[in-house]
Design an enzyme around this catalytic site. Structure first.
Site, mmCIF file in Angstrom:
data_model
loop_
_atom_site.group_PDB
_atom_site.id
_atom_site.type_symbol
_atom_site.label_atom_id
_atom_site.label_comp_id
_atom_site.label_asym_id
_atom_site.label_seq_id
_atom_site.Cartn_x
_atom_site.Cartn_y
_atom_site.Cartn_z
ATOM 1 N N HIS A 176 0.839 -1.208 0.000
ATOM 2 C CA HIS A 176 0.000 0.000 0.000
ATOM 3 C C HIS A 176 0.873 1.257 0.000
ATOM 4 O O HIS A 176 0.584 2.228 -0.715
ATOM 5 C CB HIS A 176 -0.895 0.043 1.246
ATOM 6 N N LYS A 220 -17.379 -6.654 5.620
ATOM 7 C CA LYS A 220 -16.195 -7.355 6.116
ATOM 8 C C LYS A 220 -16.160 -7.415 7.632
ATOM 9 O O LYS A 220 -16.700 -6.564 8.325
ATOM 10 C CB LYS A 220 -14.926 -6.642 5.633
ATOM 11 N N ARG A 273 -1.717 -6.379 -7.393
ATOM 12 C CA ARG A 273 -0.623 -7.272 -7.017
ATOM 13 C C ARG A 273 -0.369 -8.287 -8.118
ATOM 14 O O ARG A 273 0.755 -8.609 -8.436
ATOM 15 C CB ARG A 273 -0.963 -8.009 -5.720
ATOM 16 N N SER A 323 -2.786 -7.802 3.158
ATOM 17 C CA SER A 323 -3.130 -7.592 4.570
ATOM 18 C C SER A 323 -3.503 -8.909 5.225
ATOM 19 O O SER A 323 -3.151 -9.168 6.379
ATOM 20 C CB SER A 323 -4.295 -6.601 4.683
#
Length: 182
Positions: A18, A42, A96, A134
């Site tokens: 990030h 979430k 990514r 994460s």
């Protein structure tokens, strides 16, 4: 006219991947709004206030990014809403791997449909940080692994503190509360 960009995400927690995207975005815009999402979909490891604080500590204390060029704000709305609030028409998204692209492409298309002025710029983190997520940072930390290569000192301290409290609560549950269920 100054250009403002938005970098939305959950950042639960913020990683060096990030941070790479943030640094690259700051080379494109004059001001960047790191918008920390707080949707109800979430189950977060850190609550919204903790995530905002960890991000600020990471960016301003650990990485030493100029506070005049960047703000960190919580939001619980559509990305186009936060864009409108800050008069920003550039949305940054990090990629990514190829697997990220399909979702991000659909998200960019939806934002464009909701506000035709919004452009999405996809940025890759540096090669050494492209594998970091994460989720993996939290998982490695929960098993006692070293996460120094993946996250800042502020993130490491926050995760250790959170895990310590979780272990304490589990201890209380299993030794004091749980036996009353039988």
């Amino acid at each position: 006219m100054k250009k403002t960009g938005i970098y939305p995400g959950t950042f639960d927690p913020i990683t060096f991947g990030h941070v790479d995207v943030i640094k690259k975005a700051l080379n494109i815009v004059d001001k960047l709004v790191v918008a920390v999402s707080n949707d109800n979909v979430k189950d977060y490891f850190f609550d919204i206030e903790e995530r905002v604080e960890i991000i600020k500590n990471t960016l301003f204390k650990d990485v030493k990014i100029n506070k005049k060029k960047l703000i960190v704000v919580p939001f619980a709305a559509l990305t186009v809403g936060i864009c409108k609030k800050y008069k920003a028409f550039i949305v940054f998204r990090g990629l990514r791997a190829v697997s990220d692209f399909e979702y991000e492409f659909q998200l960019a298309g939806m934002n464009k449909k909701l506000d035709s002025r919004i452009e999405t710029i996809f940025l890759m983190s540096n090669l050494e940080n492209q594998i970091i997520s994460s989720k993996f940072v939290k998982e490695v930390a929960s098993f006692g692994g070293n996460i120094k290569k993946f996250a800042s000192t502020s993130v490491i301290k926050a995760i250790k503190s959170k895990l310590k409290w979780r272990k304490f609560y589990l201890f209380l549950f299993f030794f004091f509360i749980q036996p009353t269920f039988f």
